[in-house]
Design a protein around this motif. Structure first.
Motif, PDB file in Angstrom:
ATOM      1  N   GLY A  58      50.696  47.646  33.986  1.00 47.86           N
ATOM      2  CA  GLY A  58      49.972  48.788  34.545  1.00 47.86           C
ATOM      3  C   GLY A  58      48.713  48.428  34.445  1.00 47.86           C
ATOM      4  N   MET A  59      47.670  49.535  34.613  1.00 49.23           N
ATOM      5  CA  MET A  59      46.091  49.149  34.631  1.00 49.23           C
ATOM      6  C   MET A  59      45.725  50.022  33.516  1.00 49.23           C
ATOM      7  SD  MET A  59      45.566  50.921  38.437  1.00 49.23           S
ATOM      8  CE  MET A  59      45.896  49.899  39.619  1.00 49.23           C
ATOM      9  N   VAL A  60      44.219  49.439  33.256  1.00 51.60           N
ATOM     10  CA  VAL A  60      43.563  49.866  32.171  1.00 51.60           C
ATOM     11  C   VAL A  60      42.238  50.309  32.781  1.00 51.60           C
ATOM     12  CG1 VAL A  60      42.438  49.201  30.008  1.00 51.60           C
ATOM     13  CG2 VAL A  60      44.616  48.305  30.325  1.00 51.60           C
ATOM     14  N   TYR A  61      41.688  51.700  32.221  1.00 54.96           N
ATOM     15  CA  TYR A  61      40.563  51.903  32.505  1.00 54.96           C
ATOM     16  C   TYR A  61      39.768  52.119  31.282  1.00 54.96           C
ATOM     17  CZ  TYR A  61      42.480  53.747  36.600  1.00 54.96           C
ATOM     18  OH  TYR A  61      43.098  53.738  38.156  1.00 54.96           O
ATOM     19  N   THR A  62      38.512  51.641  31.365  1.00 52.85           N
ATOM     20  CA  THR A  62      37.512  51.618  30.123  1.00 52.85           C
ATOM     21  C   THR A  62      36.024  51.671  30.655  1.00 52.85           C
ATOM     22  OG1 THR A  62      37.297  50.279  28.234  1.00 52.85           O
ATOM     23  CG2 THR A  62      37.427  49.018  30.034  1.00 52.85           C
ATOM     24  N   ASP A  63      35.045  51.276  29.706  1.00 54.17           N
ATOM     25  CA  ASP A  63      33.787  51.370  30.166  1.00 54.17           C
ATOM     26  C   ASP A  63      33.325  50.093  30.703  1.00 54.17           C
ATOM     27  OD1 ASP A  63      32.253  49.765  27.733  1.00 54.17           O
ATOM     28  OD2 ASP A  63      33.660  51.018  26.836  1.00 54.17           O
ATOM     29  N   ALA A  64      32.031  49.899  31.185  1.00 49.72           N
ATOM     30  CA  ALA A  64      31.773  48.632  32.095  1.00 49.72           C
ATOM     31  C   ALA A  64      31.810  47.485  30.997  1.00 49.72           C
ATOM     32  CB  ALA A  64      30.293  48.787  32.550  1.00 49.72           C
ATOM     33  N   VAL A  65      31.209  47.690  29.634  1.00 52.16           N
ATOM     34  CA  VAL A  65      30.942  46.560  28.698  1.00 52.16           C
ATOM     35  C   VAL A  65      32.131  45.973  28.354  1.00 52.16           C
ATOM     36  CG1 VAL A  65      30.106  45.971  26.636  1.00 52.16           C
ATOM     37  CG2 VAL A  65      28.516  46.823  28.245  1.00 52.16           C
ATOM     38  N   GLN A  66      33.174  46.851  28.036  1.00 53.13           N
ATOM     39  CA  GLN A  66      34.454  46.683  27.519  1.00 53.13           C
ATOM     40  C   GLN A  66      35.455  45.874  28.797  1.00 53.13           C
ATOM     41  OE1 GLN A  66      36.103  47.018  24.429  1.00 53.13           O
ATOM     42  NE2 GLN A  66      37.318  45.375  25.405  1.00 53.13           N
ATOM     43  N   ARG A  67      34.984  46.361  30.018  1.00 52.99           N
ATOM     44  CA  ARG A  67      35.786  45.641  31.038  1.00 52.99           C
ATOM     45  C   ARG A  67      35.248  44.318  31.243  1.00 52.99           C
ATOM     46  NH1 ARG A  67      34.915  44.296  36.470  1.00 52.99           N
ATOM     47  NH2 ARG A  67      36.867  44.501  37.701  1.00 52.99           N
ATOM     48  N   ARG A  68      33.979  44.152  31.139  1.00 55.54           N
ATOM     49  CA  ARG A  68      33.436  42.597  31.409  1.00 55.54           C
ATOM     50  C   ARG A  68      33.905  41.884  29.940  1.00 55.54           C
ATOM     51  NH1 ARG A  68      28.219  41.565  33.493  1.00 55.54           N
ATOM     52  NH2 ARG A  68      27.702  43.007  35.135  1.00 55.54           N
ATOM     53  N   LEU A  69      34.194  42.327  28.650  1.00 51.89           N
ATOM     54  CA  LEU A  69      34.736  41.626  27.605  1.00 51.89           C
ATOM     55  C   LEU A  69      36.166  41.286  27.638  1.00 51.89           C
ATOM     56  CD1 LEU A  69      33.297  43.856  24.648  1.00 51.89           C
ATOM     57  CD2 LEU A  69      32.832  41.026  25.078  1.00 51.89           C
ATOM     58  N   ILE A  70      36.917  42.190  28.595  1.00 52.94           N
ATOM     59  CA  ILE A  70      38.281  41.754  28.605  1.00 52.94           C
ATOM     60  C   ILE A  70      38.512  40.720  29.856  1.00 52.94           C
ATOM     61  CG2 ILE A  70      40.239  42.791  30.226  1.00 52.94           C
ATOM     62  CD1 ILE A  70      39.843  45.425  28.764  1.00 52.94           C
ATOM     63  N   ARG A  71      37.653  40.648  30.813  1.00 50.73           N
ATOM     64  CA  ARG A  71      37.460  39.896  31.818  1.00 50.73           C
ATOM     65  C   ARG A  71      37.159  38.245  31.100  1.00 50.73           C
ATOM     66  NH1 ARG A  71      33.928  39.369  35.648  1.00 50.73           N
ATOM     67  NH2 ARG A  71      35.173  38.395  37.119  1.00 50.73           N
ATOM     68  N   TYR A  72      36.250  38.268  29.862  1.00 53.57           N
ATOM     69  CA  TYR A  72      35.879  37.062  29.447  1.00 53.57           C
ATOM     70  C   TYR A  72      37.145  36.722  28.313  1.00 53.57           C
ATOM     71  CZ  TYR A  72      33.442  34.970  25.171  1.00 53.57           C
ATOM     72  OH  TYR A  72      33.072  34.012  24.336  1.00 53.57           O
ATOM     73  N   GLU A  84      40.020  37.121  29.094  1.00 53.72           N
ATOM     74  CA  GLU A  84      41.174  36.564  29.800  1.00 53.72           C
ATOM     75  C   GLU A  84      40.658  35.374  30.429  1.00 53.72           C
ATOM     76  OE1 GLU A  84      43.984  37.523  29.543  1.00 53.72           O
ATOM     77  OE2 GLU A  84      43.495  39.150  27.994  1.00 53.72           O
ATOM     78  N   SER A  85      39.515  34.682  30.138  1.00 52.36           N
ATOM     79  CA  SER A  85      38.991  33.615  30.983  1.00 52.36           C
ATOM     80  C   SER A  85      38.697  33.709  32.354  1.00 52.36           C
ATOM     81  CB  SER A  85      39.930  32.211  30.769  1.00 52.36           C
ATOM     82  OG  SER A  85      39.710  32.115  29.357  1.00 52.36           O
ATOM     83  N   PHE A  86      38.311  35.005  32.834  1.00 54.68           N
ATOM     84  CA  PHE A  86      37.916  35.489  34.063  1.00 54.68           C
ATOM     85  C   PHE A  86      38.924  35.307  35.234  1.00 54.68           C
ATOM     86  CE2 PHE A  86      34.119  34.218  31.682  1.00 54.68           C
ATOM     87  CZ  PHE A  86      33.459  35.107  31.926  1.00 54.68           C
ATOM     88  N   ASP A  87      40.262  35.486  34.714  1.00 58.52           N
ATOM     89  CA  ASP A  87      41.347  35.398  35.550  1.00 58.52           C
ATOM     90  C   ASP A  87      41.271  36.651  36.619  1.00 58.52           C
ATOM     91  OD1 ASP A  87      43.985  35.712  36.522  1.00 58.52           O
ATOM     92  OD2 ASP A  87      45.065  35.582  34.732  1.00 58.52           O
ATOM     93  N   PRO A  88      41.249  36.004  37.943  1.00 62.88           N
ATOM     94  CA  PRO A  88      41.088  37.261  39.181  1.00 62.88           C
ATOM     95  C   PRO A  88      42.166  38.219  39.022  1.00 62.88           C
ATOM     96  CG  PRO A  88      41.092  34.825  39.811  1.00 62.88           C
ATOM     97  CD  PRO A  88      41.416  34.748  38.477  1.00 62.88           C
ATOM     98  N   ARG A  89      43.289  38.117  38.302  1.00 63.36           N
ATOM     99  CA  ARG A  89      44.045  39.297  38.499  1.00 63.36           C
ATOM    100  C   ARG A  89      43.677  40.397  37.535  1.00 63.36           C
ATOM    101  NH1 ARG A  89      48.243  40.167  34.222  1.00 63.36           N
ATOM    102  NH2 ARG A  89      47.616  39.048  32.094  1.00 63.36           N
ATOM    103  N   VAL A  90      42.601  40.209  36.508  1.00 64.84           N
ATOM    104  CA  VAL A  90      42.112  41.240  35.854  1.00 64.84           C
ATOM    105  C   VAL A  90      41.077  42.252  36.531  1.00 64.84           C
ATOM    106  CG1 VAL A  90      40.412  41.804  33.927  1.00 64.84           C
ATOM    107  CG2 VAL A  90      41.877  39.713  33.584  1.00 64.84           C
ATOM    108  N   ASP A  91      40.586  41.629  37.581  1.00 61.13           N
ATOM    109  CA  ASP A  91      39.604  42.520  38.559  1.00 61.13           C
ATOM    110  C   ASP A  91      40.590  43.753  39.390  1.00 61.13           C
ATOM    111  OD1 ASP A  91      37.662  40.958  38.022  1.00 61.13           O
ATOM    112  OD2 ASP A  91      37.827  39.725  39.769  1.00 61.13           O
ATOM    113  N   THR A  92      41.869  43.316  39.426  1.00 60.59           N
ATOM    114  CA  THR A  92      42.715  44.626  40.071  1.00 60.59           C
ATOM    115  C   THR A  92      43.551  45.574  38.898  1.00 60.59           C
ATOM    116  OG1 THR A  92      44.491  43.078  40.246  1.00 60.59           O
ATOM    117  CG2 THR A  92      42.992  43.294  42.062  1.00 60.59           C
TER     118      THR A  92
END
Length: 690
Positions: A430-444, A446-454
Motif C-alpha cells: 500500500g501507500m504511506v502518507y507522512t511529512d516532507a522530511v520523513q518522506r525524504r528520509l524514506i527515499r534515502y 530505500e537508496s532513492f528507489d524510484p518506486r518510493v515516489d509512487t
C-alpha cells in the motif's frame, strides 16, 4: 612520550568518533538529503546542470565515492565529512613547529569543542568542507609569506581556494581579507614571489574549471546561471527587505549570533590579540578581519546581500579564530593587560547571556573567564599552562552537554530502526502518507528507489480532493520530522486532520514520537469544493454582501491588485454569514478555505480566525498564526488557511459563521484579495484527480 599537541590531536579524533557513535543527530531532511540524492545520481551517470547544488563537487565527489564503496548508509554519508574534519584538525596540527606545542594544543581544543563545528563534523553538508579549505588557505599564507617555498605554498593557497569554491560559493567572504593581506605585502615588497605564484596558480586553476564547464556542460559560467535561476525570495533577501531589516542584521543580528552560538571566545580573543600581541598580528588580524567580512561582505555580485544568520555558514571562522585564541592565551601568561582584558570581556558577555537566556553556556563562559583571566595571576606559566589547557578541555566538554543531550533525545537511530521494522514492509502492500522530511528520509533509506515516489506521499503535496484509493494506505507520524518540516494538522489535507479520531491506530511508540494509522479502513471526510459557496472581497468597494468592513481602514497607497487594500487594525474585514443561509444545511461537517494576500512590516502575532457564534456565544473558534506564511517583509504574500467545523444535529437559528484576521497587537499588516470558500464535507472515497 607523545608531545602535547599529538595527544590533543588524537584525542580530538576520538571525540569526533564518540560524537558520531553516541550523539548522532541524523539529517535535517532538506539540503543534506538533496546532496545524498545528487551523489547517488553521480553513480548512475545523472547530473542536473540546472541545480546549483550540483556544482559543490568536493562534497558530491567524496560522498558518491563513499556510496560506491559502502552503499547508502548513515555512516557512509558521515564518513567524508569526518575525514574532512580530521584534515582540518591536521592542518592546525601542522602549525605546531612554527607556533608551539601548547598553542596548537589549545587551538585544537577550542576548535573541536566549538558546538557547531562538532555538530557538522559528521553532516552531509558543505560547510565543514569550506572550513577545511579556509584553514588550509591560511596555512599556505602563513608558510608562504614567512618561508622560501614560494611555489609550493603559492600553489597550495590557490588549490585551497578552488577547493573552497568547489565546496561552497561563500568562499568569497574571505576575499576581502586575502586582498588586504596581499596589498599590504605588495606595498612593502614582501613575499612578491609567493603572491605571483598564488595568483598565477589561481588563474590557471580557474581557467581549467571554466574550460571544463564549457567542454562538459556547454557554458563556462553555467554554475552562476544556475545560482540565479534557483534564487527565490526569502528572509535573507536583504536587498528586497526594508532598510530596518538590513540594519538590524548588520548591527545587531550577526553579533548576537556570534555571542549566542559559541563564537564569543574567538571574537574576544582575536580582538584582544589584535591590539596587544604584535608578534602574531597576522593570525589575530585575520581572525578579526574574517569576522568583519562575514558580517559586512555581500554574497551577491549585483546587490548588497550579506550572508544569512545561520551558524553553519560561519564555521570557517572557527579554525583561524582558534589559532588566534591559542596565541592570545599563551601571551596572557606574559602580559597582565591581556589577562585583565580576557577576564572583563568574557564576564561581560557571560552576564549578557545569563540575563537574556539564563543559559548553561553563560556559566561555562564565566568559568573560562576565571580560568583564562584569573588563574595566570596565581600560578607559574609552566604549571599554569597545563592547568589552563586541562580546564579548557573540561569547560569545552561541559558547554557541549546541552546540545548533546538534545541530539541524543532525538534518538534518530532508534527512529530509523523503527521505520525498518514497522513501516518498510508496508510499502509492498500500500501507500504511506507522512511529512516532507520523513518522506525524504524514506527515499534515502530505500537508496532513492524510484518506486518510493509512487508509494510515499508528503502531506503538503496531497490536496483535499486526493484521498487514498480503495487499497490499503497508512499515515506515518514522526514528531521530530514534523518539527523539522514545520508540519502540523493545519496544513494537512482535510480528510486527514483528525487522524486519531477518524482512523485506526496500528502502532505507537511514545518515547520516539512515532505513530502509525490505517487510513483506508473506512471512508474519509472529503470536502466538496465544487459544491461550495464562494465569498470574495478586494477592497475596491466599501461593502459586499455578508462582509463587514471599515472603509476608513482602506489604503489606496498599497494594493496587491486594484486600487486599495486594508490596513488592518485589531480586526479585518469580516465575512459574517448565517449558517442557515448556506446551501448545505444537512451537512454534518463543513470546510472553510480562506485565501488572501498579506503584507507585513515586522513580526506579527496576528491570527486568521474561523468561528461560529450564536447570539454572542462562541460555538467554535480556531485561530491560525499567519506569521509563518511570510518569508519577507513589505512584500505581498499569498496564504491559505483551511478549517473543518463540525455541525450539531440541530443548528441554532442565529448561528453565524465569521472569518477574519485578528490582530491583537495592532501590528502593521495589510490584506487584499480575500477569497473564502465554504463547502460541505461528504463521507466517502473520491477519485485521485483534482
Amino acid at each position: 612520550m607523545p608531545k602535547l599537541s599529538s595527544l590533543v590531536f588524537f584525542g580530538s579524533i576520538l571525540l569526533l568518533l564518540a560524537h558520531f557513535a553516541g550523539f548522532y543527530f541524523g539529517h535535517y531532511g532538506f539540503d543534506d538529503l538533496h546532496y545524498a540524492e545528487l551523489a547517488h545520481g553521480w553513480l548512475s551517470g545523472t547530473y542536473d546542470a540546472t541545480d546549483h547544488y550540483s556544482y559543490r563537487w568536493t562534497l558530491l565527489a567524496l560522498t558518491s565515492l563513499s556510496y560506491a564503496l559502502f552503499g547508502i548508509h548513515d555512516w557512509s554519508s558521515a564518513l567524508p565529512a569526518l575525514l574532512v574534519t580530521v584534515a582540518l584538525l591536521y592542518t592546525l596540527y601542522r602549525l605546531r613547529s612554527a607556533l608551539g606545542e601548547w598553542v596548537i594544543a589549545m587551538a585544537l581544543v577550542l576548535c573541536v569543542t566549538a558546538p557547531w563545528l562538532l555538530f557538522y563534523a559528521d553532516k552531509l553538508m558543505p560547510d565543514i568542507y569550506l572550513a577545511a579549505s579556509v584553514i588550509l588557505a591560511w596555512y599556505a599564507l602563513f608558510r608562504g609569506r614567512t618561508g622560501q617555498q614560494y611555489v609550493r605554498y603559492g600553489s597550495l593557497l590557490a588549490l585551497a581556494l578552488i577547493l573552497g569554491f568547489l565546496s561552497k560559493g561563500t568562499i568569497v567572504l574571505v576575499l576581502p581579507v586575502l586582498l588586504a593581506i596581499m596589498v599590504r605585502d605588495l606595498s612593502t615588497r614582501r613575499a612578491i614571489l609567493f603572491w605571483r605564484y598564488s595568483v598565477g596558480s589561481g588563474a590557471v586553476l580557474g581557467a581549467v574549471y571554466l574550460l571544463l564547464c564549457w567542454l562538459w556542460l556547454g557554458n563556462p559560467f553555467i554554475r552562476f546561471s544556475a545560482i540565479v535561476d534557483n534564487s527565490y525570495l526569502n528572509a535573507c533577501s536583504y536587498d528586497q527587505q526594508p532598510w530596518p531589516v538590513l540594519r538590524d542584521r548588520l548591527i545587531f543580528g550577526f553579533w548576537a549570533l556570534i555571542l549566542r552560538e559559541g563564537f564569543a571566545p574567538f571574537l574576544v580573543l582575536s580582538l584582544i590579540g589584535s591590539f596587544t600581541d604584535s608578534r602574531h598580528r597576522f593570525w589575530h588580524g585575520s581572525a578579526l578581519g574574517l569576522l568583519l567580512a562575514a558580517n559586512f561582505m555581500t554574497i551577491s555580485p549585483d546587490a548588497y546581500v550579506p550572508m544569512c544568520l545561520d551558524p553553519r555558514h560561519y564555521l570557517y571562522l572557527i579554525p583561524v579564530g582558534a589559532v588566534s585564541g591559542g596565541l592570545v592565551l599563551d601571551a596572557a601568561f606574559r602580559q597582565k593587560k591581556i589577562r585583565r582584558a580576557v577576564l572583563l570581556s568574557l564576564l561581560l558577555i557571560a552576564g549578557q547571556q545569563w540575563l537574556e537566556y539564563n543559559s548553561w553556556y553563560a556559566g561555562c563562559l564565566i568559568g573560562l573567564a576565571l580560568l583564562w583571566g584569573a588563574l595566570p595571576f596565581w600560578v607559574s606559566p609552566k604549571k599554569g599552562k597545563n592547568l589552563v589547557l586541562a580546564g579548557t578541555i573540561l569547560l569545552g566538554l561541559a558547554a557541549l552537554i546541552p546540545p548533546l543531550q538534545y541530539h541524543q533525545s532525538v534518538r534518530y537511530r532508534q527512529q530509523a530502526a523503527a521505520y525498518q521494522k514497522e513501516v518498510q514492509p508496508l510499502l509492498d502492500s500500500g501507500m504511506v502518507y507522512t511529512d516532507a522530511v520523513q518522506r525524504r528520509l524514506i527515499r534515502y533509506y530505500e537508496s532513492f528507489d524510484p518506486r518510493v515516489d509512487t508509494l510515499v506521499y508528503a502531506l503538503r503535496e496531497v490536496s483535499d480532493s486526493m484521498p487514498p484509493p480503495s487499497g490499503r494506505a497508512w499515515l506515518y507520524l514522526n514528531g521530530h520530522t514534523q518539527y523539522l518540516t514545520g508540519s502540523n494538522e493545519s496544513n494537512w489535507p482535510l480528510w486527514l486532520r483528525d487522524a486519531a479520531g477518524e482512523n485506526e491506530e496500528v502502532w505507537r511508540h511514545p518515547s520516539l514520537l512515532l505513530s502509525l494509522y490505517a487510513i483506508a479502513s473506512k471512508p474519509q471526510w472529503v470536502p466538496r469544493w465544487d459544491a461550495g459557496a464562494r465569498f470574495s472581497f478586494g477592497f475596491e468597494r466599501d461593502t459586499a454582501r455578508f462582509w463587514n468592513a471599515n472603509p476608513y481602514r482602506f489604503d489606496t497607497a498599497v494594493a496587491h491588485t486594484g486600487d486599495a487594500s486594508e490596513r488592518v487594525a485589531e480586526f479585518s474585514a469580516t465575512l459574517t454569514i448565517p449558517l442557515s443561509a448556506l446551501p448545505f444545511a444537512e451537512a454534518k461537517k463543513i470546510a472553510v478555505r480562506s485565501k488572501a494576500y498579506g503584507r507585513i512590516s515586522d513580526l506579527t502575532f496576528a491570527q486568521w480566525v474561523t468561528a461560529v457564534e450564536d447570539s454572542g456565544q462562541s460555538l467554535f473558534w480556531e485561530g491560525t498564526k499567519v506569521n509563518p506564511f511570510f518569508r519577507v517583509y513589505e512584500k505581498w504574500t499569498p496564504f491559505e488557511v483551511r478549517t473543518i467545523i463540525p455541525l450539531p444535529d440541530s443548528i441554532p437559528p442565529e448561528a453565524t459563521l465569521k472569518v477574519y484576521l485578528w490582530n491583537p497587537e495592532r501590528d502593521r499588516i495589510w490584506l487584499d484579495d480575500i477569497e473564502i470558500t465554504v463547502a460541505p464535507l461528504a463521507q466517502g472515497q473520491s477519485s485521485r484527480t483534482q
